[in-house]
Design a protein around this motif. Structure first.
Motif, PDB file in Angstrom:
ATOM      1  N   ILE A  21       0.833  -1.202   0.000  1.00 53.48           N
ATOM      2  CA  ILE A  21       0.000   0.000   0.000  1.00 53.48           C
ATOM      3  C   ILE A  21       0.868   1.252   0.000  1.00 53.48           C
ATOM      4  O   ILE A  21       0.593   2.205  -0.741  1.00 53.48           O
ATOM      5  CB  ILE A  21      -0.974  -0.005   1.202  1.00 53.48           C
ATOM      6  N   ALA A  22       1.935   1.256   0.794  1.00 52.47           N
ATOM      7  CA  ALA A  22       2.828   2.421   0.836  1.00 52.47           C
ATOM      8  C   ALA A  22       3.446   2.682  -0.538  1.00 52.47           C
ATOM      9  O   ALA A  22       3.513   3.834  -0.986  1.00 52.47           O
ATOM     10  CB  ALA A  22       3.918   2.219   1.886  1.00 52.47           C
ATOM     11  N   ALA A  23       3.871   1.625  -1.225  1.00 57.61           N
ATOM     12  CA  ALA A  23       4.431   1.785  -2.575  1.00 57.61           C
ATOM     13  C   ALA A  23       3.366   2.282  -3.539  1.00 57.61           C
ATOM     14  O   ALA A  23       3.631   3.135  -4.397  1.00 57.61           O
ATOM     15  CB  ALA A  23       5.021   0.469  -3.054  1.00 57.61           C
ATOM     16  N   ALA A  24       2.147   1.774  -3.407  1.00 58.28           N
ATOM     17  CA  ALA A  24       1.051   2.209  -4.277  1.00 58.28           C
ATOM     18  C   ALA A  24       0.728   3.684  -4.042  1.00 58.28           C
ATOM     19  O   ALA A  24       0.476   4.433  -4.994  1.00 58.28           O
ATOM     20  CB  ALA A  24      -0.185   1.349  -4.037  1.00 58.28           C
ATOM     21  N   SER A 102      -8.190  -2.208  -9.150  1.00 55.44           N
ATOM     22  CA  SER A 102      -6.992  -3.035  -9.158  1.00 55.44           C
ATOM     23  C   SER A 102      -6.961  -3.837  -7.866  1.00 55.44           C
ATOM     24  O   SER A 102      -7.604  -3.459  -6.880  1.00 55.44           O
ATOM     25  CB  SER A 102      -5.731  -2.169  -9.258  1.00 55.44           C
ATOM     26  N   VAL A 103      -6.175  -4.921  -7.878  1.00 51.36           N
ATOM     27  CA  VAL A 103      -6.094  -5.795  -6.712  1.00 51.36           C
ATOM     28  C   VAL A 103      -4.634  -6.166  -6.457  1.00 51.36           C
ATOM     29  O   VAL A 103      -3.919  -6.537  -7.389  1.00 51.36           O
ATOM     30  CB  VAL A 103      -6.920  -7.088  -6.917  1.00 51.36           C
ATOM     31  N   MET A 104      -4.213  -6.069  -5.188  1.00 50.52           N
ATOM     32  CA  MET A 104      -2.890  -6.542  -4.779  1.00 50.52           C
ATOM     33  C   MET A 104      -3.057  -7.469  -3.585  1.00 50.52           C
ATOM     34  O   MET A 104      -3.736  -7.124  -2.613  1.00 50.52           O
ATOM     35  CB  MET A 104      -1.971  -5.371  -4.419  1.00 50.52           C
ATOM     36  N   ILE A 105      -2.431  -8.641  -3.682  1.00 49.94           N
ATOM     37  CA  ILE A 105      -2.549  -9.678  -2.665  1.00 49.94           C
ATOM     38  C   ILE A 105      -1.156 -10.041  -2.160  1.00 49.94           C
ATOM     39  O   ILE A 105      -0.214 -10.131  -2.946  1.00 49.94           O
ATOM     40  CB  ILE A 105      -3.222 -10.946  -3.259  1.00 49.94           C
TER      41      ILE A 105
END
Length: 195
Positions: A21-24, A102-105
């Motif tokens: 999340i921080a990178a996003a 978008s989705v990040m897992i």
């Protein structure tokens, strides 16, 4: 553009998913967009107390969404499940319909790709638009492999740098453009023997 990040991980603010999340957030800011984050493990009590109007106003504010979660027994976190159940009332409404997601897992070793695919399917069924190459799974095993990799195969692992591609494609869809980016996959010889 306004991007709402929905963190469905049990680790919340301090978990592994928070690193993604921080990178996003850095990438979203670089695209000159605004973001807000809902950490669902903290928001559960508010959602149960019936503050549906707060949730509706946050969803209405968003031009696009980034959904995140860890992997727990081949599924997303229970906070994400509760959010999806609560948000069913908004299926096909202007709060979701045709907005990109978008989705990040994150995962330790297995199950994350299935969680990614299932969550993208649920979100699309609710009315959200899934842009190309807008989902990734970052695993402990990939993280360790990339730290020690000297091989040509490292391009085939999702990396933290790929978050920029996810955000670029999310922003591209939110801005109704079509200049999507692709993964830097190994295209030399996908059939070559590696074992």
């Amino acid at each position: 553009m306004n991007i709402l990040i929905i963190n469905g991980s049990l680790g919340g603010v301090g978990g592994n998913t928070s690193v993604l999340i921080a990178a996003a957030c850095k990438s979203i800011t670089a695209h000159q967009a605004q973001y807000d984050i809902i950490h669902l493990e903290k928001a559960q009590e508010k959602m149960q107390e019936g503050t549906q109007n707060d949730l509706e106003s946050q969803l209405a504010w968003a031009d696009g969404f980034l959904f995140t979660s860890g992997t727990y027994w081949d599924s997303w976190g229970s906070p994400m499940q509760r959010f999806l159940e609560t948000s069913t009332a908004f299926e096909a409404s202007n709060l979701f319909f045709k907005k990109p997601a978008s989705v990040m897992i994150t995962m330790h070793s297995v199950g994350g790709k299935e969680v990614l695919s299932r969550l993208q399917g649920v979100l699309n069924t609710m009315g959200l638009l899934i842009p190309p190459m807008s989902g990734l799974v970052y695993s402990l095993s990939s993280h360790l492999a990339l730290q020690h990799s000297t091989s040509d195969f490292s391009e085939d692992f999702w990396s933290l740098e790929d978050i920029e591609i996810v955000i670029h494609n999310l922003m591209t869809a939110a801005n109704k453009r079509d200049d999507y980016k692709c993964w830097p996959v190994d295209r030399k010889d996908p059939k070559r023997r590696w074992l």
